[in-house]
Design an enzyme around this catalytic site. Structure first.
Site, PDB file in Angstrom:
ATOM      1  CG  HIS A 359     -16.039  29.227  28.164  1.00  0.00           C
ATOM      2  ND1 HIS A 359     -16.103  29.468  29.511  1.00  0.00           N
ATOM      3  CD2 HIS A 359     -14.721  29.286  27.834  1.00  0.00           C
ATOM      4  CE1 HIS A 359     -14.878  29.679  29.964  1.00  0.00           C
ATOM      5  NE2 HIS A 359     -14.023  29.565  28.968  1.00  0.00           N
ATOM      6  CD  GLU A 360     -12.811  27.786  25.087  1.00  0.00           C
ATOM      7  OE1 GLU A 360     -12.031  28.705  24.803  1.00  0.00           O
ATOM      8  OE2 GLU A 360     -12.703  27.112  26.130  1.00  0.00           O
ATOM      9  CG  HIS A 363     -11.908  33.060  25.912  1.00  0.00           C
ATOM     10  ND1 HIS A 363     -11.542  33.729  27.058  1.00  0.00           N
ATOM     11  CD2 HIS A 363     -12.047  31.757  26.266  1.00  0.00           C
ATOM     12  CE1 HIS A 363     -11.471  32.879  28.072  1.00  0.00           C
ATOM     13  NE2 HIS A 363     -11.778  31.673  27.630  1.00  0.00           N
ATOM     14  CE1 TYR A 374      -8.060  33.285  30.120  1.00  0.00           C
ATOM     15  CE2 TYR A 374      -6.036  32.012  30.152  1.00  0.00           C
ATOM     16  CZ  TYR A 374      -7.418  32.073  30.190  1.00  0.00           C
ATOM     17  OH  TYR A 374      -8.139  30.910  30.296  1.00  0.00           O
ATOM     18  CD  GLU A 383     -11.297  30.931  31.503  1.00  0.00           C
ATOM     19  OE1 GLU A 383     -12.253  30.164  31.698  1.00  0.00           O
ATOM     20  OE2 GLU A 383     -10.671  30.962  30.431  1.00  0.00           O
ATOM     21  CG  ASP A 445      -5.858  28.073  36.683  1.00  0.00           C
ATOM     22  OD1 ASP A 445      -7.047  28.098  36.324  1.00  0.00           O
ATOM     23  OD2 ASP A 445      -4.910  27.812  35.929  1.00  0.00           O
ATOM     24  CG  HIS A 447      -9.577  27.992  34.096  1.00  0.00           C
ATOM     25  ND1 HIS A 447      -8.245  27.879  33.770  1.00  0.00           N
ATOM     26  CD2 HIS A 447     -10.220  28.206  32.933  1.00  0.00           C
ATOM     27  CE1 HIS A 447      -8.092  28.012  32.475  1.00  0.00           C
ATOM     28  NE2 HIS A 447      -9.277  28.221  31.944  1.00  0.00           N
TER      29      HIS A 447
END
Length: 545
Positions: A359-360, A363, A374, A383, A445, A447
């Site tokens: 996931h990270e 980015h 973002y 996300e 948000d 997420h």
């Protein structure tokens, strides 16, 4: 998250399943001279191609005399069709929201253009009313007064703040109202120890904050030790010493921060090339997770899409473990091109789960390609992209110790009751995410607004209704009551990746994502194909029409 190369270079599928740690020889530790150089040379050639078209395209697109196109990326299809991605400047100033993609035939004919914004840029003056030093002070003050401006409402407050560098004069066009603005970077450390690097854009006439972007993307959670179990690792050897450095994957490495919150840390070394013991008490165990996570992420992108590293330039990322004290987080940072993991509560629960890594680091891929803002719906797509490809990394690895699924962060038990952080089949099961699009989804948000993209991907891959996949039960609804038939995760991922790298821009919203993925499906499988129709049906199933 609240956010088969040559033998000896990459693990074979058989080796991946044996659970044997690969022992590198000195020859294996030596990089194949041409692999990384060829990747860098190939990328440089693509950028040069795009740069060579910048001048003619500026005229062909009817841009103003003060505007210039700057090549950022390029994708060339097998038939020679070019997809040239550009940033834009106005009177030498960067234009935020000025990015565009030119789709060009092999003979140079322009077929279509995707722009982040369509408005013409014509500023009455290039003289700011607020001087740069005052703008920088205003940006820092804005961060302090709000205890850390961020689109991520799950971030902890900033405990300290300092400005980095001078305020840069830019043209702000992202909202469709081009004006003179300043871009300032404000750094700090949050109360929980997470580093913060916020990019603020302020109006050069009024000082109003126009945009904030937290550049350090985080993953919050707790874990119960080492996640990947016994796995193979490619290492480097110098004499009788081995190190966690992988020359076959762009030199990516893992280092020990030893409780510090800055610096590059100390590269892990060993004398027997057998790393860790599966417990958090052994400092190498978290490093095994991190190094393996980076390797699988590299292999997934390389073997699935032909992408050579996060930036597609053959360069591997650095992983840093044992960050801070009692730090219950993990994050990707573009500025150091590094992935960082804390040790969790009591320094006994490292945050080194595989889908966190995928996931990270995704980015970073998004930053190097579409650059999705973002915030708003673009932030939700940012996300969702990380959730989608983090999930695909998990399926690619296919570990017995972390069985692949469509649950996000299921191993870290962030809720303390065994439930995952997010669900792709029905996002609202987490209590906050959106199952489908509505006019207010961009106010959530990022997420939670990501739920629309996650749900679309699940429907496209697996279809609607109740089913059991790899031992996990799912029941995915549609907003319009339709039945959606999936095309499989591999085809779904191929469509999303092409949309990300060829059609998405910084301001892409869900409506534009529908168009982009339909274009991607048409490119890959043909207009009117089963895959094309499935993309349309899946978007309708999440109320994006």
């Amino acid at each position: 998250m609240k956010r088969k190369l040559a033998a000896g270079a990459v693990l074979s599928a058989t080796a991946l399943l044996t659970g044997v740690i690969q022992v590198s020889t000195a020859a294996e530790a030596t990089p194949t001279p041409s692999v990384q150089a060829q990747a860098a040379q190939h990328r440089a050639g693509l950028i040069a191609l795009a740069s060579g078209q910048a001048g003619p395209l500026t005229k062909a697109l009817g841009l103003g005399g003060q505007e210039t196109l700057v090549a950022k990326d390029a994708v060339v299809d097998a038939d020679g069709t070019r997809h040239l991605r550009f940033e834009r400047t106005y009177a030498g100033l960067p234009v935020l929201g000025g990015d565009l993609i030119v789709h060009q035939a092999a003979n140079g004919a322009v077929g279509a253009v995707d722009k982040a914004v369509t408005e013409q840029i014509a500023l009455p003056s290039l003289t700011p009313k607020i001087p740069a030093d005052k703008a920088a002070a205003q940006a820092s003050g804005a961060v302090q007064s709000t205890v850390g401006i961020t689109e991520d409402k799950d971030e902890s407050p900033l405990a300290e703040v300092h400005q980095t560098g001078a305020a840069q004069l830019v043209v702000w066009a992202t909202d469709g109202n081009p004006r003179l603005a300043y871009r300032t970077t404000v750094e700090g450390v949050r109360a929980d120890g997470t580093p913060s690097r916020q990019l603020l854009v302020t109006d050069a006439a009024t000082g109003e904050v126009l945009s904030t972007h937290e550049q350090v993307q985080t993953a919050t959670g707790t874990g119960d030790g080492v996640f990947v179990g016994s796995v193979p690792l490619t290492t480097a050897q110098s004499g009788s010493t081995f190190s966690l450095k992988d020359a076959s994957r762009g030199g990516q490495s893992t280092s020990d921060l030893k409780g510090k919150t800055s610096g590059s840390g100390t590269l892990f070394t060993d004398t027997d090339n057998a790393w860790g013991d599966g417990t958090a008490a052994n400092r190498q165990s978290a490093a095994v997770d991190a190094q393996f996570g980076a390797a699988v992420t590299w292999d997934f992108y390389k073997n699935t899409f032909g992408r050579s590293g996060i930036k597609n330039n053959g360069v591997g990322a650095t992983s840093r473990v044992h960050y801070g004290r009692n730090y219950v987080n993990a994050f990707w940072d573009d500025s150091c091109f590094c992935m960082t993991y804390g040790d969790g509560d009591g320094n006994t629960h490292p945050l080194t789960e595989l889908d966190v890594a995928g996931h990270e680091m995704t980015h970073g891929v998004t930053s190097a390609t579409a650059g999705l803002n973002y915030s708003g719906e673009s932030g939700g797509l940012n996300e969702a992209t990380s959730d989608i490809f983090g999930t695909m990394v998990e399926w690619y690895a296919n570990l017995a110790s972390d069985k692949p699924d469509y649950l996000i962060g299921e191993e870290i038990d962030i809720n303390g009751d065994g439930t995952p952080l997010r669900y792709m089949d029905k996002p609202s099961k987490d209590g906050g995410s959106a199952d489908s699009w509505s006019s207010g989804v961009g106010n959530l948000d990022v997420h939670y607004s990501s739920g629309v993209g996650n749900h679309f991907f699940y429907l496209l891959a697996e279809g609607s209704g109740a089913k059991t996949i790899n031992g996990v039960s799912y029941n995915s609804p549609t907003s319009n009551g339709s039945t959606v038939t999936g095309i499989g995760r591999d085809k779904a991922a191929a469509i999303w990746y092409r949309a990300l790298t060829v059609y998405f821009t910084s301001t892409t919203n869900y409506k534009a994502a529908r168009t982009a993925t339909l274009n991607a499906a048409k490119d890959l499988y043909g207009s009117g194909s089963t895959e094309y129709n499935a993309v349309a049906a899946a978007w309708s199933g999440v109320n994006v029409n």
